[in-house]
Design a protein around this motif. Structure first.
Motif, PDB file in Angstrom:
ATOM      1  N   GLN A   4       0.858  -1.183   0.000  1.00 55.97           N
ATOM      2  CA  GLN A   4       0.000   0.000   0.000  1.00 55.97           C
ATOM      3  C   GLN A   4       0.893   1.231   0.000  1.00 55.97           C
ATOM      4  OE1 GLN A   4      -2.135  -1.085   3.589  1.00 55.97           O
ATOM      5  NE2 GLN A   4      -3.852  -1.818   2.376  1.00 55.97           N
ATOM      6  N   CYS A   6       1.265   5.664  -0.591  1.00 56.21           N
ATOM      7  CA  CYS A   6       0.750   7.020  -0.734  1.00 56.21           C
ATOM      8  C   CYS A   6       1.753   7.765  -1.602  1.00 56.21           C
ATOM      9  CB  CYS A   6       0.625   7.688   0.628  1.00 56.21           C
ATOM     10  SG  CYS A   6      -0.101   9.340   0.533  1.00 56.21           S
ATOM     11  N   GLU A  39      -7.616   5.854  -4.111  1.00 56.78           N
ATOM     12  CA  GLU A  39      -8.102   7.237  -4.076  1.00 56.78           C
ATOM     13  C   GLU A  39      -7.120   8.122  -4.825  1.00 56.78           C
ATOM     14  OE1 GLU A  39     -11.009   9.547  -3.615  1.00 56.78           O
ATOM     15  OE2 GLU A  39     -11.139   7.951  -2.129  1.00 56.78           O
ATOM     16  N   GLN A  56      -2.150  10.301  -4.335  1.00 54.52           N
ATOM     17  CA  GLN A  56      -2.789   9.029  -4.702  1.00 54.52           C
ATOM     18  C   GLN A  56      -2.559   7.997  -3.601  1.00 54.52           C
ATOM     19  OE1 GLN A  56      -0.620   7.991  -8.217  1.00 54.52           O
ATOM     20  NE2 GLN A  56      -1.471   9.671  -9.424  1.00 54.52           N
ATOM     21  N   LEU A  57      -3.549   7.159  -3.381  1.00 60.01           N
ATOM     22  CA  LEU A  57      -3.400   5.957  -2.576  1.00 60.01           C
ATOM     23  C   LEU A  57      -3.532   4.776  -3.532  1.00 60.01           C
ATOM     24  CD1 LEU A  57      -5.568   6.886   0.521  1.00 60.01           C
ATOM     25  CD2 LEU A  57      -3.076   6.782   0.397  1.00 60.01           C
ATOM     26  N   GLU A  59      -2.765   0.438  -4.180  1.00 58.04           N
ATOM     27  CA  GLU A  59      -2.579  -0.847  -3.516  1.00 58.04           C
ATOM     28  C   GLU A  59      -2.254  -1.925  -4.556  1.00 58.04           C
ATOM     29  OE1 GLU A  59      -5.040  -2.403   0.034  1.00 58.04           O
ATOM     30  OE2 GLU A  59      -6.097  -3.050  -1.776  1.00 58.04           O
ATOM     31  N   VAL A  94       2.326   2.834   3.267  1.00 60.81           N
ATOM     32  CA  VAL A  94       1.338   3.167   4.292  1.00 60.81           C
ATOM     33  C   VAL A  94       0.516   1.922   4.636  1.00 60.81           C
ATOM     34  CG1 VAL A  94       1.129   5.599   3.639  1.00 60.81           C
ATOM     35  CG2 VAL A  94      -0.380   3.919   2.580  1.00 60.81           C
ATOM     36  N   LEU A  96      -3.420   1.184   5.055  1.00 62.64           N
ATOM     37  CA  LEU A  96      -4.764   1.735   4.896  1.00 62.64           C
ATOM     38  C   LEU A  96      -5.657   1.135   5.967  1.00 62.64           C
ATOM     39  CD1 LEU A  96      -5.005   1.542   1.012  1.00 62.64           C
ATOM     40  CD2 LEU A  96      -4.354   3.489   2.427  1.00 62.64           C
TER      41      LEU A  96
END
Length: 97
Positions: A4, A6, A39, A56-57, A59, A94, A96
């Motif tokens: 994940q 960011c 996102e 941006q996030l 995965e 990160v 989430l």
């Protein structure tokens, strides 16, 4: 193991639209590498001048998927477009929640 991330992206002066166009293309490749865009947000008008243009996030289901995305020849073929549009990228692992 899920990866994940960011991602913070800063545009070169006058290149916000070019950054967006580049990201539209490269993010479309995520699903082919077991990745997904969780996102995506663009900086609002009136934000601090040193704020990133986009956050941006992202995965990936595995490290192999992430590695495949990074090495994807369609993505690497766009490096000149990326360099013309993006001044800086900061990327952080990160969790989430």
């Amino acid at each position: 193991m899920t990866i994940q991330l960011c991602v913070f992206l800063w545009a070169r002066p006058g290149a916000v639209e070019a950054l967006t166009a580049y990201e539209d293309k490269v993010l479309a490749l995520l699903s082919q590498h077991d990745g997904r865009l969780v996102e995506r947000a663009r900086t609002a008008d009136g934000a601090a001048p040193d704020a990133p243009a986009e956050v941006q996030l992202i995965e990936f289901r595995s490290q192999a998927g992430y590695d495949g995305f990074l090495a994807d020849p369609r993505r690497t073929a766009m490096s000149a477009e990326r360099d013309a549009a993006i001044a800086r990228t900061d990327l952080f692992p990160v969790t989430l929640t």
